[in-house]
Design a protein around this motif. Structure first.
Motif, PDB file in Angstrom:
ATOM      1  N   ALA A  14      22.517  -8.510  -0.592  1.00 13.49           N
ATOM      2  CA  ALA A  14      21.321  -8.956   0.122  1.00 13.49           C
ATOM      3  C   ALA A  14      20.815 -10.296  -0.416  1.00 13.49           C
ATOM      4  O   ALA A  14      20.148 -11.039   0.302  1.00 13.49           O
ATOM      5  CB  ALA A  14      20.228  -7.895   0.023  1.00 13.49           C
ATOM      6  N   LEU A  15      21.137 -10.603  -1.672  1.00 17.08           N
ATOM      7  CA  LEU A  15      20.668 -11.851  -2.284  1.00 17.08           C
ATOM      8  C   LEU A  15      21.591 -13.039  -2.008  1.00 17.08           C
ATOM      9  O   LEU A  15      21.208 -14.185  -2.260  1.00 17.08           O
ATOM     10  CB  LEU A  15      20.500 -11.665  -3.793  1.00 17.08           C
ATOM     11  CG  LEU A  15      19.321 -10.791  -4.211  1.00 17.08           C
ATOM     12  CD1 LEU A  15      19.362 -10.544  -5.719  1.00 17.08           C
ATOM     13  CD2 LEU A  15      18.006 -11.426  -3.803  1.00 17.08           C
ATOM     14  N   LEU A  16      22.777 -12.802  -1.497  1.00 14.29           N
ATOM     15  CA  LEU A  16      23.700 -13.903  -1.208  1.00 14.29           C
ATOM     16  C   LEU A  16      23.059 -14.872  -0.213  1.00 14.29           C
ATOM     17  O   LEU A  16      22.515 -14.459   0.806  1.00 14.29           O
ATOM     18  CB  LEU A  16      25.022 -13.377  -0.660  1.00 14.29           C
ATOM     19  CG  LEU A  16      25.878 -12.602  -1.656  1.00 14.29           C
ATOM     20  CD1 LEU A  16      27.093 -11.989  -0.937  1.00 14.29           C
ATOM     21  CD2 LEU A  16      26.334 -13.500  -2.797  1.00 14.29           C
ATOM     22  N   GLY A  17      23.093 -16.163  -0.544  1.00  8.64           N
ATOM     23  CA  GLY A  17      22.521 -17.184   0.325  1.00  8.64           C
ATOM     24  C   GLY A  17      21.039 -17.420   0.126  1.00  8.64           C
ATOM     25  O   GLY A  17      20.456 -18.306   0.750  1.00  8.64           O
ATOM     26  N   LEU A  24      22.905 -17.349  -8.923  1.00 10.01           N
ATOM     27  CA  LEU A  24      23.189 -15.921  -8.752  1.00 10.01           C
ATOM     28  C   LEU A  24      24.315 -15.495  -9.687  1.00 10.01           C
ATOM     29  O   LEU A  24      24.258 -14.417 -10.291  1.00 10.01           O
ATOM     30  CB  LEU A  24      23.546 -15.623  -7.296  1.00 10.01           C
ATOM     31  CG  LEU A  24      22.423 -15.855  -6.277  1.00 10.01           C
ATOM     32  CD1 LEU A  24      22.928 -15.646  -4.858  1.00 10.01           C
ATOM     33  CD2 LEU A  24      21.232 -14.961  -6.569  1.00 10.01           C
ATOM     34  N   ALA A  25      25.330 -16.328  -9.827  1.00  8.23           N
ATOM     35  CA  ALA A  25      26.462 -16.009 -10.697  1.00  8.23           C
ATOM     36  C   ALA A  25      25.997 -15.821 -12.133  1.00  8.23           C
ATOM     37  O   ALA A  25      26.424 -14.879 -12.817  1.00  8.23           O
ATOM     38  CB  ALA A  25      27.510 -17.119 -10.608  1.00  8.23           C
ATOM     39  N   THR A  31      31.232 -15.884 -12.087  1.00  7.66           N
ATOM     40  CA  THR A  31      31.366 -17.315 -11.805  1.00  7.66           C
ATOM     41  C   THR A  31      30.782 -17.654 -10.436  1.00  7.66           C
ATOM     42  O   THR A  31      30.703 -16.790  -9.547  1.00  7.66           O
ATOM     43  CB  THR A  31      32.838 -17.739 -11.814  1.00  7.66           C
ATOM     44  OG1 THR A  31      33.519 -17.091 -10.732  1.00  7.66           O
ATOM     45  CG2 THR A  31      33.510 -17.389 -13.136  1.00  7.66           C
ATOM     46  N   ALA A  32      30.425 -18.915 -10.280  1.00  5.89           N
ATOM     47  CA  ALA A  32      29.918 -19.381  -8.984  1.00  5.89           C
ATOM     48  C   ALA A  32      31.002 -19.232  -7.923  1.00  5.89           C
ATOM     49  O   ALA A  32      30.706 -18.957  -6.757  1.00  5.89           O
ATOM     50  CB  ALA A  32      29.452 -20.825  -9.094  1.00  5.89           C
ATOM     51  N   ASN A  36      30.632 -17.555  -4.381  1.00  5.19           N
ATOM     52  CA  ASN A  36      30.946 -18.383  -3.211  1.00  5.19           C
ATOM     53  C   ASN A  36      31.955 -17.688  -2.302  1.00  5.19           C
ATOM     54  O   ASN A  36      31.780 -17.649  -1.071  1.00  5.19           O
ATOM     55  CB  ASN A  36      31.481 -19.737  -3.679  1.00  5.19           C
ATOM     56  CG  ASN A  36      31.896 -20.629  -2.542  1.00  5.19           C
ATOM     57  OD1 ASN A  36      33.026 -20.537  -2.066  1.00  5.19           O
ATOM     58  ND2 ASN A  36      30.988 -21.483  -2.109  1.00  5.19           N
ATOM     59  N   LEU A  37      33.006 -17.148  -2.885  1.00  2.00           N
ATOM     60  CA  LEU A  37      34.041 -16.478  -2.080  1.00  2.00           C
ATOM     61  C   LEU A  37      33.476 -15.265  -1.343  1.00  2.00           C
ATOM     62  O   LEU A  37      33.789 -15.042  -0.169  1.00  2.00           O
ATOM     63  CB  LEU A  37      35.216 -16.066  -2.967  1.00  2.00           C
ATOM     64  CG  LEU A  37      36.083 -17.221  -3.486  1.00  2.00           C
ATOM     65  CD1 LEU A  37      37.072 -16.725  -4.536  1.00  2.00           C
ATOM     66  CD2 LEU A  37      36.805 -17.903  -2.334  1.00  2.00           C
TER      67      LEU A  37
END
Length: 153
Positions: A14-17, A24-25, A31-32, A36-37
């Motif tokens: 839910a926190l992605l973006g 976040l990483a 890792t970022a 990202n992936l």
């Protein structure tokens, strides 16, 4: 042995973006690139990404970049970048200062604070600052103001 795969929780997804991948990483100890992936795999736009509507694009250059950014809840840098990408002049570039720097006006630069010269000429302090710097004229020393002609004895 390799590092164990990150276990994605519903809260993490839910926190992605909602913040930079690197932030976040760090919070999650990964890792970022991993963040990202995952975000890309789920089709979630990156934090700060702007969906430019035709109305937003049409408004570029009609108001200050800062005002548009505030209105849309995005960074001024995003507005500037999009405006430049589309080759649209800023509002100030379109309007110009409208002030003609004649010899008498130029002679005032650096004789008093930029604010005082601006008030005398009826322009903004930034206009005076830019004109002074462009001509290589040093700022007036602090506390020194050019006396008015009426004050001379």
């Amino acid at each position: 042995m390799g590092k164990a795969a990150l276990q994605w929780t519903p809260e993490m997804l839910a926190l992605l973006g909602t913040d930079k991948d690197a932030v976040l990483a760090q919070r999650w100890g990964t890792t970022a690139k991993t963040v990202n992936l995952k975000r890309n795999a789920l089709g979630i736009p990156a934090f700060g990404w702007v969906q430019w509507t035709p109305a937003m694009q049409a408004a570029l250059g009609t108001d200050s970049d800062a005002e548009l950014a505030k209105r849309w809840g995005i960074s001024k840098a995003s507005v500037v970048a999009k405006r430049k990408e589309l080759g649209i002049a800023s509002l100030t570039e379109k309007q110009g200062t409208g002030f003609v720097w004649n010899d008498a006006a130029v002679a005032l630069l650096g004789t008093a604070s930029d604010a005082k010269v601006a008030a005398q000429l009826g322009v903004t302090r930034l206009t005076v600052y830019n004109a002074r710097v462009a001509r290589g004229i040093a700022a007036a020393p602090r506390g020194v103001a050019k006396p008015d002609a009426d004050d001379a004895d």
